[in-house]
Design a protein around this motif. Structure first.
Motif: not given
Length: 368
Positions: A219, A362, A364
């Motif tokens: 992520g 990122r 997520r």
């Protein structure tokens, strides 16, 4: 932060302590470590280009029946020994017997080339009927007489010759091509005629897929790119070392491909071990230097054991008793060694450089 639990009786604590200190030192002095790795990469590349050897498939198989038979032929029937290759002829419209003069000229010219022991004319003598072999698919001339091959025997492995050697072969078969006959090269002569492989496209696709997979797993962009970059640097260093080794011993042409595949593969895996543990240590509240050191002490211990296991397994190829197969294992082991060294030093240094910013970019929310 308190240290991890004391080792149980019989457990080897010093290696883990050494790995922790190494990881922390590299994370704290990341500029020094990164400069040393860049200098090593540049220096090895310069040395490899200046003194590195070439890869070749010119090797023998001592102790095997095929090698013993080849040695007997060299001693008692040199014209039947050597290394064979094929010059394949085909005409879709007319039988090749219609081009007997051109075939004979090509065979004669092929026999005059350096390192050629003999060249076999696939056509029967003029006025005779070609014998029918027991199997229609055997013999140098097909049953419809539209396909044939000239067997050329060389005193050296044709694939080891300079590519310019093909100019002489092309001149020898030019009368056939001028007459409309399709001429191709087979066997090791075909390998010499094969264009140099370019793996950059496939490697770029592989790296692209790896980035997607690592982004899904981590992520985080930095956490996904870090293992790829460090693995690539380590693999390049290993390949340069392999090139220097190739100056002292004969390695098969597939050796750098195998070394690259295994070196990058284990390099990414080993970096993943440390990055995953390091990110968990940051989540647990450790500072980046301590987190990197503890990652080297735990996941780094697994990297060290895994690397030694892989090297021992690759060394097992020498059990085959065939030198070039054992050298394939040696070639791959070189990049495994650099991957282990990179995981234990380069990866902690990059982690120290990034610090807590590893999850800043990122796709997520990071998870433990």
């Amino acid at each position: 932060m308190p240290s991890s639990q004391a080792p149980a009786h019989g457990e080897t604590a010093p290696p883990r302590g050494a790995l922790r200190r190494t990881g922390q030192w590299c994370a704290r002095h990341f500029v020094t470590v990164l400069v040393l790795w860049v200098a090593a990469l540049a220096g090895l590349q310069v040395l490899q280009h200046a003194y590195g050897g070439d890869y070749s498939d010119d090797f023998s198989l001592p102790g095997t029946q095929s090698q013993d038979g080849l040695d007997v032929l060299k001693a008692h029937a040199p014209q039947a020994g050597g290394y064979s290759a094929q010059v394949v002829l085909h005409d879709a419209d007319k039988p090749l017997t219609s081009f007997s003069d051109q075939v004979s000229t090509a065979v004669t010219d092929l026999q005059k080339l350096p390192d050629v022991l003999s060249a076999q004319n696939p056509l029967p003598p003029s006025g005779s009927t070609p014998p029918t072999p027991p199997d229609p698919n055997t013999g140098p001339l097909s049953t419809d007489q539209k396909t044939a091959y000239i067997t050329v025997r060389f005193s050296v492995q044709p694939s080891t010759l300079d590519p310019s050697y093909l100019d002489g072969v092309d001149r020898a078969v030019q009368p056939l091509r001028s007459a409309g006959v399709t001429v191709e090269y087979g066997g090791s002569l075909g390998e010499l005629a094969r264009p140099e492989p370019d793996d950059r496209t496939s490697e770029a696709i592989g790296f692209g897929v790896a980035i997607v997979v690592l982004l899904i797993g981590f992520g985080s962009l930095l956490a996904a790119v870090l293992p790829l970059v460090t693995a690539l640097i380590c693999a390049l260093c290993g390949l340069a070392l392999l090139g220097l080794l190739a100056a002292t011993a004969t390695f098969a042409t597939v050796s750098p491909t195998l070394a690259t595949m295994i070196g990058i593969g284990v390099g990414i895996d080993y970096a993943l071990f440390l990055v995953t543990r390091h990110r968990q240590n940051l989540v647990d509240g450790q500072d980046p230097v301590t987190a990197a050191g503890n990652a080297a002490a735990t996941s780094g211990h697994a990297v060290l054991l895994s690397g030694c296991t892989v090297i021992i397994a690759l060394s097992g190829l020498w059990v085959s008793g065939i030198g070039f197969i054992g050298k394939l294992g040696l070639a791959a082991a070189v990049t495994v060694v650099t991957a282990v060294l990179g995981a234990l030093t380069l990866v902690p240094a990059v982690l120290g450089l990034i610090g807590r910013r590893i999850d800043r970019v990122r796709v997520r929310r990071p998870v433990a």
